[in-house]
Design a protein around this motif. Structure first.
Motif, short mmCIF file in Angstrom:
data_model
loop_
_atom_site.label_atom_id
_atom_site.label_comp_id
_atom_site.label_asym_id
_atom_site.label_seq_id
_atom_site.Cartn_x
_atom_site.Cartn_y
_atom_site.Cartn_z
N LEU A 133 50.27 -8.70 52.63
CA LEU A 133 50.76 -7.49 52.11
C LEU A 133 52.08 -7.10 51.22
O LEU A 133 52.05 -6.42 50.20
CB LEU A 133 51.29 -6.50 53.75
CG LEU A 133 50.21 -6.38 54.57
CD1 LEU A 133 50.62 -5.75 55.83
CD2 LEU A 133 49.05 -5.42 53.84
N LYS A 144 48.08 2.23 41.83
CA LYS A 144 47.67 1.37 43.11
C LYS A 144 46.92 0.01 43.10
O LYS A 144 46.09 -0.15 42.24
CB LYS A 144 46.80 2.31 43.95
CG LYS A 144 46.59 1.62 45.49
CD LYS A 144 45.94 2.70 46.27
CE LYS A 144 45.48 2.06 47.89
NZ LYS A 144 46.93 2.07 48.60
N LYS A 145 47.62 -0.90 43.81
CA LYS A 145 46.97 -2.27 43.59
C LYS A 145 45.84 -2.48 44.39
O LYS A 145 45.48 -1.54 45.41
CB LYS A 145 48.08 -3.45 44.22
CG LYS A 145 49.41 -3.36 43.38
CD LYS A 145 50.39 -4.49 44.01
CE LYS A 145 51.50 -4.54 43.18
NZ LYS A 145 52.39 -5.64 43.62
N GLU A 146 45.07 -3.40 44.26
CA GLU A 146 43.77 -3.50 44.85
C GLU A 146 43.96 -4.02 46.13
O GLU A 146 45.16 -4.69 46.65
CB GLU A 146 42.88 -4.43 43.99
CG GLU A 146 42.20 -3.76 42.84
CD GLU A 146 41.62 -2.71 43.26
OE1 GLU A 146 40.59 -2.69 44.03
OE2 GLU A 146 41.60 -1.73 42.27
N PRO A 147 42.93 -3.71 47.22
CA PRO A 147 43.19 -4.38 48.65
C PRO A 147 43.73 -6.08 48.51
O PRO A 147 43.30 -6.49 47.48
CB PRO A 147 41.89 -4.20 49.33
CG PRO A 147 41.25 -3.25 48.37
CD PRO A 147 41.66 -3.34 47.02
N VAL A 148 44.04 -6.42 49.83
CA VAL A 148 44.66 -7.84 49.91
C VAL A 148 43.38 -8.79 50.09
O VAL A 148 43.34 -9.28 50.92
CB VAL A 148 45.62 -7.71 51.10
CG1 VAL A 148 46.89 -6.93 50.93
CG2 VAL A 148 45.17 -7.19 52.53
N GLU A 206 52.96 -1.19 59.40
CA GLU A 206 51.55 -1.72 59.64
C GLU A 206 51.31 -2.49 60.51
O GLU A 206 50.37 -2.90 61.41
CB GLU A 206 51.43 -1.90 58.22
CG GLU A 206 49.77 -2.76 57.97
CD GLU A 206 48.76 -1.77 57.89
OE1 GLU A 206 47.45 -2.20 58.21
OE2 GLU A 206 48.85 -0.68 57.87
N HIS A 219 50.29 -8.75 47.87
CA HIS A 219 48.99 -8.15 47.24
C HIS A 219 48.78 -6.63 47.82
O HIS A 219 47.57 -6.11 47.62
CB HIS A 219 47.84 -8.92 47.69
CG HIS A 219 47.82 -10.37 47.33
ND1 HIS A 219 47.83 -10.90 46.12
CD2 HIS A 219 48.18 -11.41 48.21
CE1 HIS A 219 48.11 -11.96 46.16
NE2 HIS A 219 48.25 -12.62 47.23
N SER A 220 49.90 -6.12 48.08
CA SER A 220 49.65 -4.60 48.39
C SER A 220 50.84 -3.75 47.55
O SER A 220 51.77 -4.29 47.31
CB SER A 220 49.36 -4.07 49.94
OG SER A 220 50.78 -4.10 50.47
N ASP A 221 50.76 -2.41 47.66
CA ASP A 221 51.69 -1.75 46.98
C ASP A 221 52.76 -0.95 48.18
O ASP A 221 53.48 -0.10 47.96
CB ASP A 221 50.93 -0.63 46.05
CG ASP A 221 50.22 0.60 46.74
OD1 ASP A 221 49.88 0.16 48.00
OD2 ASP A 221 49.85 1.53 46.15
#
Length: 297
Positions: free
Chosen positions: A255, A3-7, A269, A258-260
């Motif tokens: 998103l 999982k990537k880190e938050p945006v 979303e 920088h998100s998965d």
């Protein structure tokens, strides 16, 4: 899949970059960072035309050159002598940077500040709920730079004098508050329409992911939709929907990069009826499909 880190663009990212944490140009901890010379940093921290959400608050002082940047949808050109106080969760997007740009900057987590309430980066500046950007009078430029110099010199000590730095940063913020108050008192006041526009943009940045109806924003501002439309068009040469769409695209870009989340999840979303509608909207606004944008370097 990992999982990537938050945006967010924050101190954690700076710490993970292939740079020396404490050298002659920068100092980075988990809740406080200081860049003493932007021009001498060897790592590129962001990509042009790519929005980022800042995790921590920022204080930046432009020494030379200029930076053209979009902050929460509004474009600014920051020139020598400009001081900027940027709140956490602000969305920034670099448009153009002069080759000779140099600035000093601090990144401050809310919990680092020695104040009772940590809910807001500017909790001790209640009359300034938004970001502050203005050009310092010449005599104040010297004073503000002296703060940066003093803080930087203390950071060079072998032991991190945390409480000293905390209170110096708080003092710097109070000093900027005083300068801003005096500057605003002598500067040209905003017109009624300009005040409405600023309040409208603040609402768009807060609600655009869910609210895209003109009536919603008009009700929030206690205005009729027709009058609000007129004010926004006359003030900015753009329509209400233009601004809402730009805000949605900013969120979509963050998103996507920088998100998965998958495209259909991003569509949900951002409250689109379906992924197909989102993809068509994104391509109409950017000239690229969401997938093409994700692959763009």
């Amino acid at each position: 899949m990992e999982k990537k880190e938050p945006v967010e663009l924050g101190l954690k990212l700076l710490g993970e970059l292939k740079i020396v944490r404490h050298n002659e140009f920068r100092f980075i901890t988990s809740d406080f960072g200081f860049v003493n010379s932007f021009i001498k940093m060897e790592s590129q921290l962001f990509t042009f035309e790519q929005p980022y959400r800042l995790k921590e608050g920022r204080i930046a002082f432009i020494k030379q050159g200029y930076l053209q940047v979009r902050i929460n949808l509004i474009e600014y050109t920051l020139e020598p002598g400009t001081i900027s106080l940027i709140t956490p969760n602000t969305i920034i997007e670099a448009i153009k940077i002069s080759p000779d740009l140099d600035m000093k900057m601090m990144a401050i987590d809310n919990n680092f500040l020695p104040i009772i309430s940590k809910d807001d980066f500017f909790i001790h500046l209640p009359q300034y709920p938004n970001n502050i950007l203005f050009t310092l009078p010449p005599q104040e430029q010297t004073r503000i730079e002296s703060y940066f110099t003093l803080i930087w010199n203390i950071l060079q000590e072998t032991i991190f004098r945390r409480e000293v730095i905390q209170h110096l940063v708080a003092s710097l913020l109070y000093n900027i508050k005083c300068i801003a108050s005096n500057t605003q008192n002598t500067a040209k006041h905003l017109t009624h329409q300009e005040e409405i526009f600023q309040r409208f943009i603040s609402l768009v940045n807060t609600y655009s992911k869910k609210e895209r109806n003109v009536s919603f924003y008009a009700d929030k501002l206690c205005l009729t939709p027709r009058y609000l439309n007129t004010v926004i068009r006359q003030t900015s040469q753009q329509t209400i929907m233009d601004w809402i769409n730009q805000s949605i695209i900013q969120e979509a870009k963050i998103l996507l990069k920088h998100s998965d989340l998958l495209v259909y999840q991003i569509s949900d979303e951002l409250n689109f009826p379906n992924p197909s509608f989102f993809c068509k909207f994104f391509k109409r606004m950017t000239g690229m499909t969401p997938q093409e944008y994700q692959k763009k370097q």
